[in-house]
Enzyme design. Structure first.
Site, PDB file in Angstrom:
ATOM      1  N   PRO A  86       0.821  -1.217   0.000  1.00  0.00           N
ATOM      2  CA  PRO A  86       0.000   0.000   0.000  1.00  0.00           C
ATOM      3  C   PRO A  86       0.853   1.264   0.000  1.00  0.00           C
ATOM      4  O   PRO A  86       0.348   2.359  -0.282  1.00  0.00           O
ATOM      5  CB  PRO A  86      -0.846  -0.117   1.277  1.00  0.00           C
ATOM      6  CG  PRO A  86      -0.182  -1.146   2.118  1.00  0.00           C
ATOM      7  CD  PRO A  86       0.620  -2.034   1.207  1.00  0.00           C
ATOM      8  N   GLU A 113       1.174  -6.798   8.668  1.00  0.00           N
ATOM      9  CA  GLU A 113       1.352  -5.343   8.604  1.00  0.00           C
ATOM     10  C   GLU A 113       2.264  -4.932   7.456  1.00  0.00           C
ATOM     11  O   GLU A 113       2.334  -3.757   7.090  1.00  0.00           O
ATOM     12  CB  GLU A 113       1.914  -4.812   9.927  1.00  0.00           C
ATOM     13  CG  GLU A 113       0.863  -4.662  11.020  1.00  0.00           C
ATOM     14  CD  GLU A 113      -0.361  -3.873  10.563  1.00  0.00           C
ATOM     15  OE1 GLU A 113      -0.217  -2.678  10.287  1.00  0.00           O
ATOM     16  OE2 GLU A 113      -1.453  -4.470  10.491  1.00  0.00           O
ATOM     17  N   ASP A 166      -6.472   0.359 -25.458  1.00  0.00           N
ATOM     18  CA  ASP A 166      -5.104   0.832 -25.337  1.00  0.00           C
ATOM     19  C   ASP A 166      -5.027   2.299 -24.939  1.00  0.00           C
ATOM     20  O   ASP A 166      -4.084   2.729 -24.308  1.00  0.00           O
ATOM     21  CB  ASP A 166      -4.428   0.640 -26.696  1.00  0.00           C
ATOM     22  CG  ASP A 166      -2.939   0.395 -26.517  1.00  0.00           C
ATOM     23  OD1 ASP A 166      -2.212   0.616 -27.474  1.00  0.00           O
ATOM     24  OD2 ASP A 166      -2.540   0.001 -25.419  1.00  0.00           O
TER      25      ASP A 166
HETATM   26  C1  9D3 Z   1      -1.975   0.889   9.232  1.00  0.00           C
HETATM   27  C2  9D3 Z   1      -1.309   1.142   7.928  1.00  0.00           C
HETATM   28  N1  9D3 Z   1      -1.744   0.234   6.845  1.00  0.00           N
HETATM   29  C3  9D3 Z   1      -1.156   0.771   5.582  1.00  0.00           C
HETATM   30  C4  9D3 Z   1      -2.150   1.575   4.830  1.00  0.00           C
HETATM   31  C5  9D3 Z   1      -1.259  -1.125   7.092  1.00  0.00           C
HETATM   32  C6  9D3 Z   1      -1.487  -2.081   6.009  1.00  0.00           C
HETATM   33  C7  9D3 Z   1      -2.681  -2.161   5.312  1.00  0.00           C
HETATM   34  C8  9D3 Z   1      -2.876  -3.131   4.340  1.00  0.00           C
HETATM   35  C9  9D3 Z   1      -0.486  -2.973   5.725  1.00  0.00           C
HETATM   36  C10 9D3 Z   1      -0.684  -3.947   4.750  1.00  0.00           C
HETATM   37  C11 9D3 Z   1      -1.875  -4.027   4.072  1.00  0.00           C
HETATM   38  C12 9D3 Z   1      -2.087  -5.078   3.052  1.00  0.00           C
HETATM   39  N2  9D3 Z   1      -2.200  -4.512   1.697  1.00  0.00           N
HETATM   40  C13 9D3 Z   1      -1.344  -4.848   0.732  1.00  0.00           C
HETATM   41  O1  9D3 Z   1      -0.489  -5.674   0.930  1.00  0.00           O
HETATM   42  C14 9D3 Z   1      -1.432  -4.169  -0.550  1.00  0.00           C
HETATM   43  C15 9D3 Z   1      -2.318  -3.162  -1.024  1.00  0.00           C
HETATM   44  C16 9D3 Z   1      -3.426  -2.484  -0.427  1.00  0.00           C
HETATM   45  O2  9D3 Z   1      -3.841  -2.716   0.727  1.00  0.00           O
HETATM   46  N3  9D3 Z   1      -4.060  -1.523  -1.169  1.00  0.00           N
HETATM   47  C17 9D3 Z   1      -3.683  -1.212  -2.431  1.00  0.00           C
HETATM   48  N4  9D3 Z   1      -2.665  -1.813  -3.030  1.00  0.00           N
HETATM   49  C18 9D3 Z   1      -2.001  -2.776  -2.314  1.00  0.00           C
HETATM   50  S1  9D3 Z   1      -0.702  -3.627  -2.891  1.00  0.00           S
HETATM   51  C19 9D3 Z   1      -0.513  -4.499  -1.523  1.00  0.00           C
END
Ligand code: 9D3
Length: 223
Positions: A86, A113, A166
């Site tokens: 994220p 996390e 595209d």
């Molecule tokens: C409390 C902070 N959070 C970050 C915004 C913690 C957190 C949230 C979600 C840590 C890991 C995750 C899991 N999400 C992903 O691995 C992820 C993801 C997403 O949640 N949203 C958009 N793209 C992606 S790519 C990987």
């Protein structure tokens, strides 16, 4: 194109890689997707892939050693290492195009996390997000990347289809509305101009309708 996926939930990839566009691309050999269970690369007795965060706080963090071992098991070659996170650069069609030009991608999916930062620093890997909302891990984002990229790999979809989609983001407009038979459904009529056979009129209507839809749903695209 070869794509290696590293995950602790390999089962998530089964149906999506069997069905529809991705399934066809994999069966035809255009896409060589290999899903690896990161847990297979844990060396301790409990096959542990996560641990408590240094500095404290809630949740668990994915350990670096099994991920490094998994990546190193893939062999040598020019490849692009991507951690789905994220906190990553946000995916858009320009990045999809860039990734589609690569011969070999490695997609690393986090859970909990997040992943120990040394994976990003040490491999090194680039971080990629699919948008500003919270999911539970990188598996669905990896599938999103795979499908978006696969569509642009030559041979995965027919020429007319690929040509059409595209231009997303380049024309700066959303697609116009689409209709098919019947011409009246529950009192809702298809716009008459689309039944007229007047191609110039149809094109004018579609452009106006695309502008209106963009104004309503994505005013940011109109600046
Ligand atoms: C409390 C902070 N959070 C970050 C915004 C913690 C957190 C949230 C979600 C840590 C890991 C995750 C899991 N999400 C992903 O691995 C992820 C993801 C997403 O949640 N949203 C958009 N793209 C992606 S790519 C990987």
């Amino acid at each position: 194109m070869r794509v290696d996926v590293l995950t602790i939930f390999p089962g998530i990839f089964e149906s999506p890689l069997r069905e529809s566009l991705l399934g066809r691309a994999v069966r035809s050999g255009i896409l060589d997707v290999r899903v690896h269970d990161i847990r297979d690369f844990a060396t301790d007795r409990h096959r542990q892939v996560d641990d408590e965060p240094y500095g404290g706080g809630p949740g668990m963090v994915m350990k670096p050693e099994p991920i490094f071992a998994a990546v190193e098991s893939l062999g040598a070659g020019e490849r692009r290492l991507i951690v789905l996170s994220p906190s990553g650069r946000r995916l858009d069609q320009a990045l999809v195009r860039e990734l589609a030009s690569e011969r070999w991608l490695v997609l690393i999916c986090g859970r909990y996390e997040g992943i120990d930062e040394r994976v990003v620093e040490g491999l090194p890997a680039e971080e990629l997000s699919i948008g500003d909302y919270v999911l539970s891990g990188g598996e669905l984002p990896a599938l999103v990347v795979l499908e978006a990229v696969a569509r642009l790999v030559p041979g995965v979809i027919g020429k007319e289809e690929s040509h059409e989609r595209d231009s997303f983001g380049e024309g700066g407009l959303l697609d116009h509305p689409h209709y098919t038979r019947p011409s009246e459904f529950r009192g809702l009529r298809v716009p008459e101009v689309l039944l007229s056979g007047n191609h110039a009129e149809v094109e004018r209507w579609r452009r106006e309708a695309a502008i209106e839809k963009t104004r309503r749903n994505r005013p940011d695209l109109l600046e």
